[in-house]
Design a protein around this motif. Structure first.
Motif, PDB file in Angstrom:
ATOM      1  N   LYS A  22     -12.412 112.427  47.794  1.00 16.58           N
ATOM      2  CA  LYS A  22     -13.625 113.122  46.975  1.00 16.58           C
ATOM      3  C   LYS A  22     -13.251 114.106  45.747  1.00 16.58           C
ATOM      4  O   LYS A  22     -12.488 115.020  46.469  1.00 16.58           O
ATOM      5  N   TRP A  23     -13.664 114.123  44.920  1.00 12.33           N
ATOM      6  CA  TRP A  23     -13.474 115.294  43.967  1.00 12.33           C
ATOM      7  C   TRP A  23     -13.765 116.417  44.542  1.00 12.33           C
ATOM      8  O   TRP A  23     -14.875 116.689  44.743  1.00 12.33           O
ATOM      9  N   ARG A  28     -18.043 104.037  48.896  1.00  7.85           N
ATOM     10  CA  ARG A  28     -19.098 105.112  48.596  1.00  7.85           C
ATOM     11  C   ARG A  28     -19.215 105.379  47.031  1.00  7.85           C
ATOM     12  O   ARG A  28     -18.412 104.905  46.370  1.00  7.85           O
ATOM     13  N   LYS A  29     -20.400 105.769  46.864  1.00  4.92           N
ATOM     14  CA  LYS A  29     -20.604 106.099  45.155  1.00  4.92           C
ATOM     15  C   LYS A  29     -20.670 107.570  45.034  1.00  4.92           C
ATOM     16  O   LYS A  29     -21.570 108.365  45.629  1.00  4.92           O
ATOM     17  N   GLN A  30     -19.406 108.039  44.516  1.00  7.87           N
ATOM     18  CA  GLN A  30     -19.432 109.552  44.131  1.00  7.87           C
ATOM     19  C   GLN A  30     -18.602 109.670  42.902  1.00  7.87           C
ATOM     20  O   GLN A  30     -17.793 108.767  42.596  1.00  7.87           O
ATOM     21  N   GLU A  31     -17.953 111.012  43.022  1.00  6.76           N
ATOM     22  CA  GLU A  31     -16.976 111.140  41.881  1.00  6.76           C
ATOM     23  C   GLU A  31     -15.670 111.425  42.962  1.00  6.76           C
ATOM     24  O   GLU A  31     -15.614 111.988  43.751  1.00  6.76           O
ATOM     25  N   TRP A  32     -14.393 110.941  42.200  1.00  9.14           N
ATOM     26  CA  TRP A  32     -13.097 110.908  42.906  1.00  9.14           C
ATOM     27  C   TRP A  32     -12.254 111.513  42.069  1.00  9.14           C
ATOM     28  O   TRP A  32     -12.012 111.449  40.785  1.00  9.14           O
ATOM     29  N   SER A  55     -15.379 108.293  38.524  1.00  8.24           N
ATOM     30  CA  SER A  55     -16.793 108.410  39.221  1.00  8.24           C
ATOM     31  C   SER A  55     -17.217 106.849  39.012  1.00  8.24           C
ATOM     32  O   SER A  55     -17.460 106.116  38.124  1.00  8.24           O
ATOM     33  N   VAL A 104     -20.598 106.527  40.543  1.00  2.51           N
ATOM     34  CA  VAL A 104     -21.857 106.849  40.930  1.00  2.51           C
ATOM     35  C   VAL A 104     -23.018 105.895  40.474  1.00  2.51           C
ATOM     36  O   VAL A 104     -24.033 105.718  41.240  1.00  2.51           O
ATOM     37  N   SER A 148     -20.826 100.726  41.944  1.00  6.11           N
ATOM     38  CA  SER A 148     -19.855 100.960  43.097  1.00  6.11           C
ATOM     39  C   SER A 148     -18.440 100.458  42.790  1.00  6.11           C
ATOM     40  O   SER A 148     -17.555 100.728  43.039  1.00  6.11           O
ATOM     41  N   ASP A 200     -17.063 119.000  35.316  1.00  8.98           N
ATOM     42  CA  ASP A 200     -18.464 119.461  35.680  1.00  8.98           C
ATOM     43  C   ASP A 200     -18.738 120.722  34.769  1.00  8.98           C
ATOM     44  O   ASP A 200     -17.718 121.639  34.846  1.00  8.98           O
TER      45      ASP A 200
END
Length: 649
Positions: free
Chosen positions: A177-178, A195-199, A231, A233, A236, A245
């Motif tokens: 995870k980022w 999972r859906k998120q930033e990496w 990402s 997000v 998937s 960011d």
């Protein structure tokens, strides 16, 4: 004459492969293969409504079994003045070129490097007739591509990069995870567990049929861009490149990079093949710019004694600093680090006294700095001595006068373009004063150690320091340790601060054999061994001798076995000697057979094997003579490990 003939035959064969595998069909599809034909990169144009942009696909040929590793990599950029994605026209594919380069590295996993690939430039124009080139390379162990704006003038902002990797959901993946310090755990996922998120980089994947592995990353990042991340997000299965960011670095600096033409992006790359190919690859360095440091005789990798792990305020205390200098001298380690709080040292001396004492023992001091500025909340001093060129020159002048060999700079907290410039400014100024550099709380390696070989190591890992930060690392460390050689440490030096036998604020559940092995498994050109003096002085003679002669830079690296999250065994060569480290991540004992078929034929070696004993804190040592036909069985405790030293007779 024979070598000349062999070289030219290889060149001719590679050109034949390129020409045979490069074709432009009526559908404007372009194909290119690596010199050995295993890695194949193809260009396609989306044909469905609303999906008309260009994309790459990557496949892997393992003895005729072709795996579609990455079925789609979307291409394109959005510049502040116009779009370079939709309605792109392929003007022509350029002529294929064979990249051949040999170079040497001062530190890392291999000293003699070969940068060999087939390269092609794809020439595009957008609807306004402005040019965008995509340069693609196919390596024997991977692929890479970068964008180029060839026009000679103009300054713009890149609003968005549209690069995105489509990865089938049933592909297995290990991703972190980022987080700005790159100090997380790797999560193993596939299917509906994704999972859906930033990496963060690097990200490891294995195709569902286990046909091949690939590791996604970027290289040759310079002042003309920012660092990126992945990402999924929105979708998937699609990992899009994302800029930093806005809030990173306390909101300092722009998230979107500014560029001046002509311009090239960093390389987007994937190391691909077997797990051995992943671990052995130097592709991130191969793709990066050659060294700009002319005289490198002063750059010397080595082991470092470090007091912070066992005593967070150790550098406040002159006597503690002296004890760790004595440890380094006694263990034949070339360096000791003065970490934070050296500017308030007391109890018998100050930093100048400490430097004199350390040098009197035949050891060289390294010293810590806060990167400072408004980008970090951390108030630890000295805070602002790295911020400007003038400040750095003044500080580096003092350091050289006092005999310091290098600096550790901490708390960057951003990968925006302004911070990339800051990193590189530090490296350039430090090189002018013959100072080695260690970045902490920082970016993951992007190939800078080739361009600036005085960059010795990075943190950018959840390392042994986390035994001080909370109880979770105690139980997570065994599995985490077995993932890092396949992920983070593949792309560059990693200062985990390993090899600790006593406990800090939270305990170990790894064995002494496991801890000893981390010194081989984890590559770092400044390897900070973190335990207190009594932790090393109480070891058996064989283990102490092993740590006395342990290198911090290698001539070769081979994966002998393993799987991320389960176990790993790596052999590394320095000169004529081999060092092996292996760990077990499982909560059950294992027996592993170590084959020595990587040794040269006809040579006998004395093997010193230091392995787990009957319990976690016991080590056993055995000796025997082996050759390339031999094998040895090793018993590993739960969360255990071993090391081996091989020297020719």
């Amino acid at each position: 004459m024979v070598n000349w003939l062999k070289h030219n035959i290889r060149v001719i064969v590679s050109w034949v492969i390129v020409m045979a595998c490069m074709q432009v069909a009526s559908a404007q599809q372009v194909n290119m293969s690596s010199p050995n034909g295993k890695v194949m990169v193809s260009l396609h144009k989306g044909q469905t409504s609303g999906n008309k942009s260009w994309y790459l696909a990557v496949s892997y040929n393992d003895h005729g079994n072709i795996a579609d590793a990455i079925p789609r990599i979307d291409l394109g950029l959005v510049r502040s003045d116009q779009d370079f994605a939709e309605e792109l026209q392929l003007l022509k594919p350029g002529k294929p070129a064979l990249i051949t380069e040999q170079y040497n590295a001062i530190h890392g996993k291999r000293s003699a490097r070969s940068n060999a690939a087939n390269e092609m430039t794809l020439y595009f124009a957008n609807k306004n007739r402005h040019k965008l080139n995509v340069i693609i390379r196919a390596y024997n162990d991977g692929f890479a591509f970068r964008y180029e704006f060839p026009e000679k003038q103009g300054s713009f902002q890149v609003k968005k990069e549209l690069t995105a990797y489509t990865i089938p959901m049933n592909t297995h993946r290990w991703m972190e995870k980022w987080n700005p310090a790159n100090e997380g755990y790797y999560a193993a996922m596939s299917g509906n567990k994704v999972r859906k998120q930033e990496w963060g980089y690097p990200a490891l994947f294995m195709t569902s049929d286990s046909a091949c592995w690939f590791l996604l990353h970027e290289a040759d990042l310079d002042r003309n861009y920012c660092g990126s991340k992945l990402s999924n997000v929105i979708d998937s299965s699609k990992y899009a490149l994302a800029f930093p960011d806005p809030g990173d670095g306390r909101g300092q600096g722009a998230s979107s990079p500014s560029i001046t033409l002509p311009w090239k992006s960093p390389w987007r790359l994937g190391i691909i093949g077997s797990l051995q190919d992943i671990v052995a690859s130097t592709l991130v360095d191969d793709l990066s710019a050659p060294s700009v440091v002319k005289n490198t005789d002063w750059i010397r990798p080595g082991l470092v004694s470090w007091n912070y792990w066992s005593n967070n305020h150790g550098t406040q205390d002159y006597k503690t600093v002296c004890a760790f200098a004595d440890l380094a001298a006694g263990m034949n380690w070339p360096y000791t680090l003065l970490d934070w709080e050296w500017d308030v040292m007391r109890n018998g001396g100050n930093v100048e006294d400490a430097a004199k004492y350390i040098l009197s023992k035949g050891v060289k001091p390294l010293i810590w700095y806060n990167s400072g500025g408004e980008h970090t909340w951390v108030p630890s001093t000295p805070k602002d001595r790295m911020l400007t060129h003038e400040n750095r020159v003044a500080e580096f002048t003092k350091l050289k006068r006092s005999g310091f060999a290098g600096i550790k700079v901490d708390f960057f907290e951003s990968e925006k373009q302004d911070m990339i410039k800051y990193y590189l400014d530090i490296l350039e100024d430090a090189a002018q004063f013959n100072l080695m550099v260690y970045f902490h709380g920082c970016i993951v390696p992007r190939g800078w150690a080739r361009t600036y070989p005085n960059l010795m190591t990075y943190e950018a890992v959840r390392g042994a320091e986390w035994y001080n930060n909370g109880p979770d690392f105690t139980t997570a460390a065994p599995e985490h340790n077995s993932i890092l050689p396949f992920t983070r440490n593949v792309v560059g030096s990693m200062d985990y601060t390993p090899v600790t036998f006593t406990n800090s604020q939270f305990p170990h559940i790894t064995s002494y054999g496991h801890e000893l092995a981390l010194g081989v498994l984890f590559e770092s050109a400044l390897q900070h061994l973190a335990d207190r003096p009594e932790g090393y002085n109480s070891l058996p003679d064989a283990a102490r001798n092993f740590l006395r002669q342990l290198p911090a830079a290698w001539d070769d690296t081979k994966l002998l076995g393993g799987f991320p999250g389960k176990e790993v065994i790596i052999a590394r060569r320095k000169g004529i000697a081999w060092f092996i480290g292996g760990i077990n991540a499982a909560s059950r004992e294992k027996k592993k057979t170590i084959k020595f078929d990587f040794l040269p034929n006809g040579v006998q070696y004395k093997l010193t094997l230091i392995a787990d004993g009957s319990h976690d804190k016991e080590l056993t040592t055995s000796y025997q003579v082996v050759n390339s036909a031999a094998s040895v069985d090793v018993n590993l405790l739960r969360r255990g490990g071993f090391v081996a030293y091989l020297h020719p007779l």
